[in-house]
Design a protein around this motif. Structure first.
Motif, PDB file in Angstrom:
ATOM      1  N   LEU A  17       3.831  -3.492  -2.245  1.00  0.00           N
ATOM      2  CA  LEU A  17       3.196  -3.988  -3.484  1.00  0.00           C
ATOM      3  C   LEU A  17       1.903  -4.061  -3.498  1.00  0.00           C
ATOM      4  O   LEU A  17       1.046  -3.869  -4.269  1.00  0.00           O
ATOM      5  CB  LEU A  17       4.008  -5.004  -3.940  1.00  0.00           C
ATOM      6  N   CYS A  18       1.408  -4.716  -2.430  1.00  0.00           N
ATOM      7  CA  CYS A  18      -0.188  -4.895  -2.186  1.00  0.00           C
ATOM      8  C   CYS A  18      -0.906  -3.562  -2.270  1.00  0.00           C
ATOM      9  O   CYS A  18      -1.886  -3.555  -2.784  1.00  0.00           O
ATOM     10  CB  CYS A  18      -0.236  -5.635  -1.071  1.00  0.00           C
ATOM     11  N   SER A  19      -0.143  -2.580  -1.379  1.00  0.00           N
ATOM     12  CA  SER A  19      -1.010  -1.241  -1.235  1.00  0.00           C
ATOM     13  C   SER A  19      -0.866  -0.841  -2.748  1.00  0.00           C
ATOM     14  O   SER A  19      -2.062  -0.004  -3.167  1.00  0.00           O
ATOM     15  CB  SER A  19      -0.455  -0.374  -0.191  1.00  0.00           C
ATOM     16  N   LEU A  20      -0.068  -0.888  -3.378  1.00  0.00           N
ATOM     17  CA  LEU A  20      -0.068  -0.274  -4.799  1.00  0.00           C
ATOM     18  C   LEU A  20      -1.061  -0.793  -5.618  1.00  0.00           C
ATOM     19  O   LEU A  20      -1.821  -0.296  -6.485  1.00  0.00           O
ATOM     20  CB  LEU A  20       1.311  -0.707  -5.463  1.00  0.00           C
ATOM     21  N   VAL A  21      -1.388  -2.064  -5.545  1.00  0.00           N
ATOM     22  CA  VAL A  21      -2.351  -2.934  -6.578  1.00  0.00           C
ATOM     23  C   VAL A  21      -3.686  -2.361  -6.300  1.00  0.00           C
ATOM     24  O   VAL A  21      -4.506  -2.109  -6.732  1.00  0.00           O
ATOM     25  CB  VAL A  21      -2.163  -4.337  -6.291  1.00  0.00           C
ATOM     26  N   PHE A  22      -3.694  -2.168  -4.755  1.00  0.00           N
ATOM     27  CA  PHE A  22      -5.072  -1.779  -3.931  1.00  0.00           C
ATOM     28  C   PHE A  22      -5.175  -0.324  -4.467  1.00  0.00           C
ATOM     29  O   PHE A  22      -6.504   0.035  -4.806  1.00  0.00           O
ATOM     30  CB  PHE A  22      -4.791  -1.843  -2.494  1.00  0.00           C
ATOM     31  N   LEU A  23      -4.343   0.720  -4.387  1.00  0.00           N
ATOM     32  CA  LEU A  23      -4.802   1.916  -4.896  1.00  0.00           C
ATOM     33  C   LEU A  23      -5.030   2.010  -6.356  1.00  0.00           C
ATOM     34  O   LEU A  23      -5.857   2.985  -6.723  1.00  0.00           O
ATOM     35  CB  LEU A  23      -3.338   2.853  -4.271  1.00  0.00           C
ATOM     36  N   LEU A  24      -4.173   1.360  -7.242  1.00  0.00           N
ATOM     37  CA  LEU A  24      -4.579   1.119  -8.525  1.00  0.00           C
ATOM     38  C   LEU A  24      -6.061   0.810  -8.812  1.00  0.00           C
ATOM     39  O   LEU A  24      -6.656   1.577  -9.578  1.00  0.00           O
ATOM     40  CB  LEU A  24      -3.844   0.132  -9.043  1.00  0.00           C
ATOM     41  N   PHE A  25      -6.554  -0.139  -8.057  1.00  0.00           N
ATOM     42  CA  PHE A  25      -7.952  -0.446  -8.003  1.00  0.00           C
ATOM     43  C   PHE A  25      -8.891   0.472  -7.392  1.00  0.00           C
ATOM     44  O   PHE A  25     -10.052   0.873  -8.090  1.00  0.00           O
ATOM     45  CB  PHE A  25      -8.211  -1.787  -7.130  1.00  0.00           C
ATOM     46  N   LEU A  26      -8.364   1.247  -6.312  1.00  0.00           N
ATOM     47  CA  LEU A  26      -9.211   2.283  -5.714  1.00  0.00           C
ATOM     48  C   LEU A  26      -9.361   3.458  -6.937  1.00  0.00           C
ATOM     49  O   LEU A  26     -10.689   4.076  -7.017  1.00  0.00           O
ATOM     50  CB  LEU A  26      -8.546   2.850  -4.711  1.00  0.00           C
ATOM     51  N   GLY A  27      -8.266   3.810  -7.561  1.00  0.00           N
ATOM     52  CA  GLY A  27      -8.457   4.873  -8.400  1.00  0.00           C
ATOM     53  C   GLY A  27      -9.296   4.373  -9.866  1.00  0.00           C
ATOM     54  O   GLY A  27      -9.891   5.377 -10.147  1.00  0.00           O
ATOM     55  N   PHE A  28      -9.070   3.109 -10.102  1.00  0.00           N
ATOM     56  CA  PHE A  28      -9.809   2.695 -11.263  1.00  0.00           C
ATOM     57  C   PHE A  28     -11.469   2.823 -11.049  1.00  0.00           C
ATOM     58  O   PHE A  28     -12.211   3.171 -11.876  1.00  0.00           O
ATOM     59  CB  PHE A  28      -9.329   1.143 -11.546  1.00  0.00           C
ATOM     60  N   MET A  29     -11.626   2.452  -9.884  1.00  0.00           N
ATOM     61  CA  MET A  29     -13.076   2.241  -9.301  1.00  0.00           C
ATOM     62  C   MET A  29     -13.509   3.730  -9.161  1.00  0.00           C
ATOM     63  O   MET A  29     -14.633   4.172  -9.531  1.00  0.00           O
ATOM     64  CB  MET A  29     -13.314   1.817  -8.198  1.00  0.00           C
ATOM     65  N   GLY A  30     -12.631   4.605  -8.583  1.00  0.00           N
ATOM     66  CA  GLY A  30     -13.144   6.036  -8.454  1.00  0.00           C
ATOM     67  C   GLY A  30     -13.516   6.831 -10.023  1.00  0.00           C
ATOM     68  O   GLY A  30     -14.521   7.443  -9.943  1.00  0.00           O
ATOM     69  N   VAL A  31     -12.606   6.289 -10.900  1.00  0.00           N
ATOM     70  CA  VAL A  31     -13.059   6.813 -12.118  1.00  0.00           C
ATOM     71  C   VAL A  31     -14.238   6.298 -12.734  1.00  0.00           C
ATOM     72  O   VAL A  31     -15.036   7.015 -13.415  1.00  0.00           O
ATOM     73  CB  VAL A  31     -11.749   6.556 -13.271  1.00  0.00           C
ATOM     74  N   ASN A  32     -14.188   4.946 -12.510  1.00  0.00           N
ATOM     75  CA  ASN A  32     -15.562   4.573 -13.289  1.00  0.00           C
ATOM     76  C   ASN A  32     -16.942   4.893 -12.336  1.00  0.00           C
ATOM     77  O   ASN A  32     -18.007   5.070 -13.192  1.00  0.00           O
ATOM     78  CB  ASN A  32     -15.695   2.909 -12.955  1.00  0.00           C
ATOM     79  N   LEU A  33     -16.793   5.335 -11.087  1.00  0.00           N
ATOM     80  CA  LEU A  33     -17.897   5.932 -10.294  1.00  0.00           C
ATOM     81  C   LEU A  33     -18.138   7.237 -10.770  1.00  0.00           C
ATOM     82  O   LEU A  33     -19.351   7.538 -11.098  1.00  0.00           O
ATOM     83  CB  LEU A  33     -17.661   5.939  -9.041  1.00  0.00           C
ATOM     84  N   TYR A  34     -17.143   7.832 -11.111  1.00  0.00           N
ATOM     85  CA  TYR A  34     -17.396   9.312 -11.748  1.00  0.00           C
ATOM     86  C   TYR A  34     -18.050   9.112 -13.084  1.00  0.00           C
ATOM     87  O   TYR A  34     -19.063  10.032 -13.465  1.00  0.00           O
ATOM     88  CB  TYR A  34     -16.026   9.986 -11.573  1.00  0.00           C
ATOM     89  N   LEU A  35     -17.686   8.160 -13.724  1.00  0.00           N
ATOM     90  CA  LEU A  35     -18.387   8.203 -15.164  1.00  0.00           C
ATOM     91  C   LEU A  35     -19.792   7.763 -15.027  1.00  0.00           C
ATOM     92  O   LEU A  35     -20.721   8.158 -15.731  1.00  0.00           O
ATOM     93  CB  LEU A  35     -17.242   7.156 -16.001  1.00  0.00           C
TER      94      LEU A  35
END
Lengths: 180, 100
Positions: free
Chosen positions: A98-116
């Motif tokens: 569960l915790c890694s799921l939340v972490f990966l969600l944040f990771l993806g979110f941050m990746g998209v943000n950095l790309y933008l």
């Protein structure tokens, strides 16, 4: 420079490397005392990173408040609680998935943000501009803090007062209920 | 000259390390320390934005963040001590007092 690397990049590279390594070791260390000491290393390096970002006042505040007060407070609490080493169990929580799921969600979110952000890197007009050649950084911080941010400054003072009083109040209340 | 992207990536990496510790570690003290790592990452981002944009707002925000972090550490550690006094543990998955 002869090697094609200027001094600024060298200093930034050392500070960034030291900060990342010490915080990774802090998060993965078994002993909480080591965690606090490694975060202390990270905070001191970050203070010098703030100096390279042009603010000697914030370097002093970072050293005094973080290294001098907050992490010493953490160290006191670690010694007060007298934690045993986490050798018997894993240092991580049981609900790992569960915790890694939340972490990966944040990771993806941050990746998209950095790309933008990487696409649109033009800076707009500054809201409260300053010229570092005219006055030094501390003068500008004081000028804008007491002219434009006076109410937040007062509020942060009240927050600190409430935090100190609340800490004392919470500890006292438990002591009286245990005696009764 | 170090570009702004270097500071941005450093801040993101530190934030993710802090987030990993916040989510994964069992020890309540280490969870609180991880919050400090995340706040430090945000401090770098604000200071870098301020430096590259020639705007004083970021430096002032760093000042407020440091003051807020001090208050947060005081309250958080008080709660950790109270939890330890009451339940004799600081491990987050052993604190299931209200689970029913």
């Amino acid at each position: 420079m002869g090697l094609g690397i200027d001094l600024n990049s060298l200093i930034f590279g050392y500070l960034a490397f030291a900060m990342v390594v010490s915080s990774v070791l802090a998060v993965f260390s078994k002993n909480p005392v080591h965690t606090v000491l490694l975060v202390l290393v990270m905070v001191v390096h970050q203070a010098f990173l703030l100096l390279t970002l042009g603010s000697e006042f914030l370097m002093a505040v970072q050293l005094i408040v973080y290294a001098g007060a907050v992490l010493v407070l953490f160290l006191f609490v670690v010694y007060l609680i007298n934690l045993r080493k986490e050798t018997k169990h894993s240092i991580f929580v049981k609900r790992f998935c569960l915790c890694s799921l939340v972490f990966l969600l944040f990771l993806g979110f941050m990746g998209v943000n950095l790309y933008l952000i990487y696409g649109a890197k033009k800076f707009e007009q500054a809201v409260l501009p300053f010229n570092p050649l005219e006055k030094d950084n501390l003068w500008w911080i004081a000028h804008y803090l007491f002219n434009y941010y006076l109410l937040p400054f007062e509020i942060i003072g009240v927050i600190l007062l409430v935090a100190v009083l609340g800490a004392v109040f919470l500890v006292r209340k438990v002591k009286t209920t245990e005696e009764a | 000259m170090v570009p702004f992207e270097a500071y941005l990536i450093l801040s993101s990496v530190l934030f993710l390390i802090g987030l990993f510790g916040f989510l994964m570690r069992r020890n309540l003290i280490v969870v609180l320390v991880s919050i400090e790592i995340m706040l430090n990452a945000i401090i770098i981002l604000f200071a870098a934005l301020s430096y590259f944009k020639k705007d004083i707002t970021g430096y002032v925000m760093v000042f407020f963040i440091i003051a807020m972090a001090a208050a947060e550490a005081a309250i958080g550690l008080t709660l950790a001590i109270l939890i330890y006094k009451k339940l004799k543990t600081v491990y987050t998955d052993e604190i299931n007092h209200y689970k029913g």
